[in-house]
Each structure stands twice: as C-alpha cells, then as structure tokens.
Design an enzyme around this catalytic site. Structure first.
Site, PDB file in Angstrom:
ATOM      1  N   ASP A 357      65.425 -57.723  18.877  1.00 12.07           N
ATOM      2  CA  ASP A 357      66.393 -58.786  19.163  1.00 12.07           C
ATOM      3  C   ASP A 357      67.806 -58.268  18.909  1.00 12.07           C
ATOM      4  O   ASP A 357      68.082 -57.641  17.867  1.00 12.07           O
ATOM      5  CB  ASP A 357      66.113 -60.006  18.278  1.00 12.07           C
ATOM      6  CG  ASP A 357      67.003 -61.194  18.649  1.00 12.07           C
ATOM      7  OD1 ASP A 357      66.637 -61.922  19.588  1.00 12.07           O
ATOM      8  OD2 ASP A 357      68.056 -61.350  18.013  1.00 12.07           O
ATOM      9  N   ILE A 358      68.715 -58.481  19.877  1.00 14.90           N
ATOM     10  CA  ILE A 358      70.104 -58.058  19.701  1.00 14.90           C
ATOM     11  C   ILE A 358      70.787 -59.023  18.732  1.00 14.90           C
ATOM     12  O   ILE A 358      70.778 -60.251  18.942  1.00 14.90           O
ATOM     13  CB  ILE A 358      70.850 -58.029  21.049  1.00 14.90           C
ATOM     14  CG1 ILE A 358      70.163 -57.059  22.018  1.00 14.90           C
ATOM     15  CG2 ILE A 358      72.315 -57.640  20.849  1.00 14.90           C
ATOM     16  CD1 ILE A 358      70.780 -57.037  23.400  1.00 14.90           C
ATOM     17  N   GLU A 400      67.940 -62.217  24.851  1.00 15.87           N
ATOM     18  CA  GLU A 400      68.331 -60.931  24.277  1.00 15.87           C
ATOM     19  C   GLU A 400      67.184 -60.255  23.543  1.00 15.87           C
ATOM     20  O   GLU A 400      67.395 -59.339  22.757  1.00 15.87           O
ATOM     21  CB  GLU A 400      69.511 -61.136  23.314  1.00 15.87           C
ATOM     22  CG  GLU A 400      69.194 -61.939  22.071  1.00 15.87           C
ATOM     23  CD  GLU A 400      69.370 -63.432  22.253  1.00 15.87           C
ATOM     24  OE1 GLU A 400      69.541 -64.112  21.243  1.00 15.87           O
ATOM     25  OE2 GLU A 400      69.343 -63.917  23.406  1.00 15.87           O
TER      26      GLU A 400
END
Length: 499
Positions: A357-358, A400
């Site tokens: 996950d960004i 994301e």
C-alpha cells in the site's frame, strides 16, 4: 527385315525337326523359333529374359517338363500356348490340357495357313491383353490421383479443424507441426509474430522448439529475428521467447546443415503481414505440385488461426491488465491466486503473498493532482515488474494497493524481497513543477507452509492483517503475518512494542 528391328520370338517345346522347319518357313524372316527337344526345357533365366509371342507345345514334350518349369509356364501371362497334335491324335483326347490355359490346338502336318492363323489369333489376344493392361493402368493411375487428392483434402480438413480448436498459439503450432509431418518430414517448426508497440517500434514473440542447446537456440533466435525484419521491412525492437511443447520422442533441434533445409513461409491475414513460420525439413523426396499447393493452402489456414489467436491475446491482455499501470488487474489476480493455491496443495511447495500500500497516497493526489498520482501508480507498477521474477505475479489490487504472488518462496525470502521493494520505491524521485518528492510503501507478507490447506480468503486476510500492522507501526516498513517487521534492519514486534 528392317535394320534395327528385332525379330519376334516363338518357342517350341518337344517339336520334331520337320515341325520346327514347317513353323519357321510359315513365319518367315520376321520371326525366330527357339525349340527345346524332348528331354530339355527352358530355364528360369530363359523365362525371365524372353517375351515369346507363342509357344508351340508337343504333348510328350509338355509331359516331360519338370513340375516347377511346367507351373512357371502355366502362370506366365506373356505368351500364348498352342498344342501341336500328331497326325493320329485327336483334339478330344487333350481337352483337359487345352482347358489348362492353351490358346488352341493344331494338328500335323503344319501348313503355312495353320501356323499363320495361330499367330494371327495370338496377336489378337495379345492386343486385347495390351488394351486391357493399358486401361487397367489408366484406371489405377486415376484411382491413385483421386486417392492423393482425397488425402490432401483430408489433410487440409485436419489442419483447418485442429487450427480452430484453440486460441493459444503454442497449441496451434504444436498441432501444425504434427499435421505437416503428414506432408513432409520435419525436424522442427518455429515461428515469429510481430506487432507495433506503444512506442511505434516492432515487438515480436518467437516460438522455438524445446530442449535446444544454447548455440542452436541462439542461431534460431537470430534466424527468426533476421527473417522477421526482412519480411516486416523494419528491425525488431524487442522480443520475447516462448517454447513449444514438442514431442517426447523427438530429439532436440540443432543448427541446420544447409539453407535449402529451411522453408520460410510468411503469414498474412487481412492483407497485412504479421508473422512467419520456418520449417526445418528432413531429407526426403521433393514435394509434388499438389503437395506444394496443399502446403500453401494449409499455411493460409494457419495464418488466419494464428492471427485470431494474436487478437484474442491482445483482448485478453486488455481484460487481464490494469489500463493505468499495465500490470495485471484484480480479476486476473483472483484467477491466478486460485491456480497457485491448487499448485501449492498438489506439489506441497511454500508460497507467499505480498500486499503493498502506498503511504499517504490521498495526500499526493490532494497536493499534486490526480495526474501526478497516476504517474506514481505507474512508477510503482514498473518497479515491481522490473524487480520481480518472471514466475512471480504482480497485480494492482485496487486504488493504491498492489499484490504480489511469490510461488515456491519461504517467508524469510519473501520478507527479504519485500524489504528490497520497499527500499527501491523509497529511493524513487518524483518531480512536479520543480518540486522533488518521494513516496514510501507499507508491505504485509503472508506465507503458506508446504502441505498447508490454506484457503484463498485466509491467505488474503493474513496478508491484509500484516499490512495493517505495518501501517499501524508507522508505515514505510514490512511486516509478516507472524509479527516480524523490517525496515533497515530486522527487529521483532515485541521489541517494537517494548520500545
């Protein structure tokens, strides 16, 4: 007698001298008589080398022949046999002999008319036999031609039906190799297909025979690329290689001995050249005209099937890949995860899953705009694709979030790889309106041990919980489902809590 013309042969078996003289006189110079007196007989060599028109046979001479010689003459279809009767003998006494393949019987004294009538009848029979033989030969030739045409029709029907069975080019080419073996002997079949990529350059896929030695594989790769560039009219900018299944009984393909051993066949569909096949033929008879026509007709069928397979592959890539990042999408990931879990349970190999996950991605969109956010997503997808193995499977899970399937990978190795990915992404630099910024990611790792019957849902939950733990502990780190985390060094979750 005309110079250069050989006289017609006539044989006698058991003829007396006066009977032989009468026959020779009646026949004239266009014939020559060869007689075997009683007690002698033609040899197998005589029978094999001669083609007499008539054999004049005296009953006593016939009875004196050895059984094998008599049987050989009886089965001999070339000459006509005529029984010569003495002045006191009657035809009725020899009906059994005449029924055994004799043309007729003549009685002594042998006059010119009797002999010439026999010769005339023999020539009529010979002419009739010749006509029948010629007609039989023509019928057999027509049957052979019809059989060959039927075989070629069946061959083309086989090629067409089998080429239409699949939209996988590997399957189509494997079937084509097997089918074309019916037409000509082959050492191997290879192909190249190309298309214009996003950059405007030609991208190709090469299909090679299996189990080749490295020099042979390099030779065929260069050969296919060279021929593809020649036919396409432009150099091949990039390519990937696929290996055909092949036959377990077929030896590996080597480097061809001579250029004439290769048949290069361009592939065209819809008026556009899109590929080629190279047939590496074994030594054998040259192809006939009808076989050449069948070969080109079969290649036209294969071209259409292979073009449809290429179009299907492009559509499938669009359906299975995320339009923004160009890596696999959620649907493709769900299908692949099921396949990998089945493989894990069958072969008892370890398997790991990364969930990425960004960090603070919403803030990037809010501050720099969605176009910059899209650029960040593409760059993360590129880093994942460039770093991972070809056997690994990368997908955009949504928003994301990204996921990576790591087949045959234990937890320790998957954690090291996850840390490497985290570090590479953190080192990436982004520029917008003169401002440079960086991003970080949090990664959750879940591993299935060999033999474990973990369900898809359970594996995803483990990876999701590990990701949540990594974000909960401050982001920009890796955490496993067992509680271990990693940043620049490995520390335990208990140590973090103690700190």
């Amino acid at each position: 007698m005309t110079r250069g013309l050989r006289p017609e042969q006539v044989w006698g078996i058991g003829l007396a001298d006066d009977a032989g003289t009468a026959i020779s006189t009646a026949l004239g110079t266009g014939y020559v008589l060869r007689n075997w007196p009683i007690g002698s007989h033609p040899t197998e060599r005589d029978i094999a080398r001669a083609t007499p028109l008539v054999i004049f046979v005296v009953k006593e001479g016939w009875d004196a022949l050895p059984p094998d010689t008599r049987k050989g003459i009886e089965e001999w279809e070339i000459p006509q046999r005529v029984l010569v009767l003495g002045a006191s003998q009657s035809v009725a006494d020899f009906e059994e002999v005449l029924d055994n393949g004799f043309l007729s019987a003549i009685s002594e004294p042998l006059t010119d008319k009797k002999v010439r009538d026999v010769i005339f009848r023999a020539k009529e029979v010979k002419s009739l036999y010749d006509d029948i033989f010629r007609m039989t030969r023509e019928i057999m030739l027509e049957r052979e031609l019809l059989a060959r045409k039927t075989d070629l029709v069946l061959f083309l029907n086989r090629v067409l039906s089998r080429a239409s069975e699949s939209l996988d080019p590997t399957v189509i080419l494997d079937n084509a190799r097997e089918d074309l073996q019916l037409l000509l002997p082959l050492h191997g079949l290879m192909g190249a297909f190309w298309q214009t990529g996003d950059t405007g350059n030609l991208e190709a896929e090469l299909f090679l025979e299996p189990d080749m030695e490295q020099p042979a594989e390099q030779h065929w790769t260069e050969q296919l690329l060279r021929q593809a560039a020649k036919i396409a009219g432009n150099p091949i900018h990039s390519y990937k290689t696929s290996i055909l299944d092949g036959s377990p009984d077929q030896p590996p393909v080597g480097i061809p001995g001579a250029p004439e051993d290769l048949i290069t066949l361009p592939l065209r569909a819809g008026g556009q050249m899109f590929g080629l096949l190279v047939l590496y033929r074994a030594k054998g008879r040259p192809l006939g005209k009808d076989q050449v026509q069948a070969l080109y007709a079969s290649i036209n069928h294969l071209a259409l099937a292979l073009k449809n397979a290429a179009l299907f592959s492009q559509v499938k890539i669009r359906a299975d890949h995320d339009g923004l990042t160009r890596i696999h999408n959620r649907r493709a990931f769900d299908e692949r995860l099921i396949d990998e879990l089945r493989r894990h349970q069958r072969y008892h190999h370890p398997m790991s899953l990364l969930m990425i996950d960004i960090d603070h991605f919403k803030g990037i969109n809010d501050r720099y705009g969605h176009l910059v956010g899209d650029h960040v997503l593409r760059e993360v997808g590129r880093i994942l694709s460039d770093t991972l193995r070809s056997t690994d499977f990368t997908a955009r899970y949504g928003g994301e979030e990204f996921v990576v399937i790591l087949p045959q990978t234990i937890e320790e190795h998957s954690r090291i790889l996850a840390e490497r990915l985290r570090s590479l992404i953190a080192e990436a630099q982004f520029i917008h309106d003169g401002e440079t910024f960086a991003i970080t990611v949090s990664i959750g790792v879940a591993t299935i041990q060999p033999g474990a019957l973990t369900k898809r849902k359970d594996l995803l939950e483990k990876a999701d919980k590990a990701l949540y733990q990594a974000k909960h502990l401050g982001r920009n780190q890796v955490c496993t489902a067992l509680g271990r985390i990693s940043r620049t060094e490995d520390i335990t979750l208990e140590a973090v809590r103690a700190g």
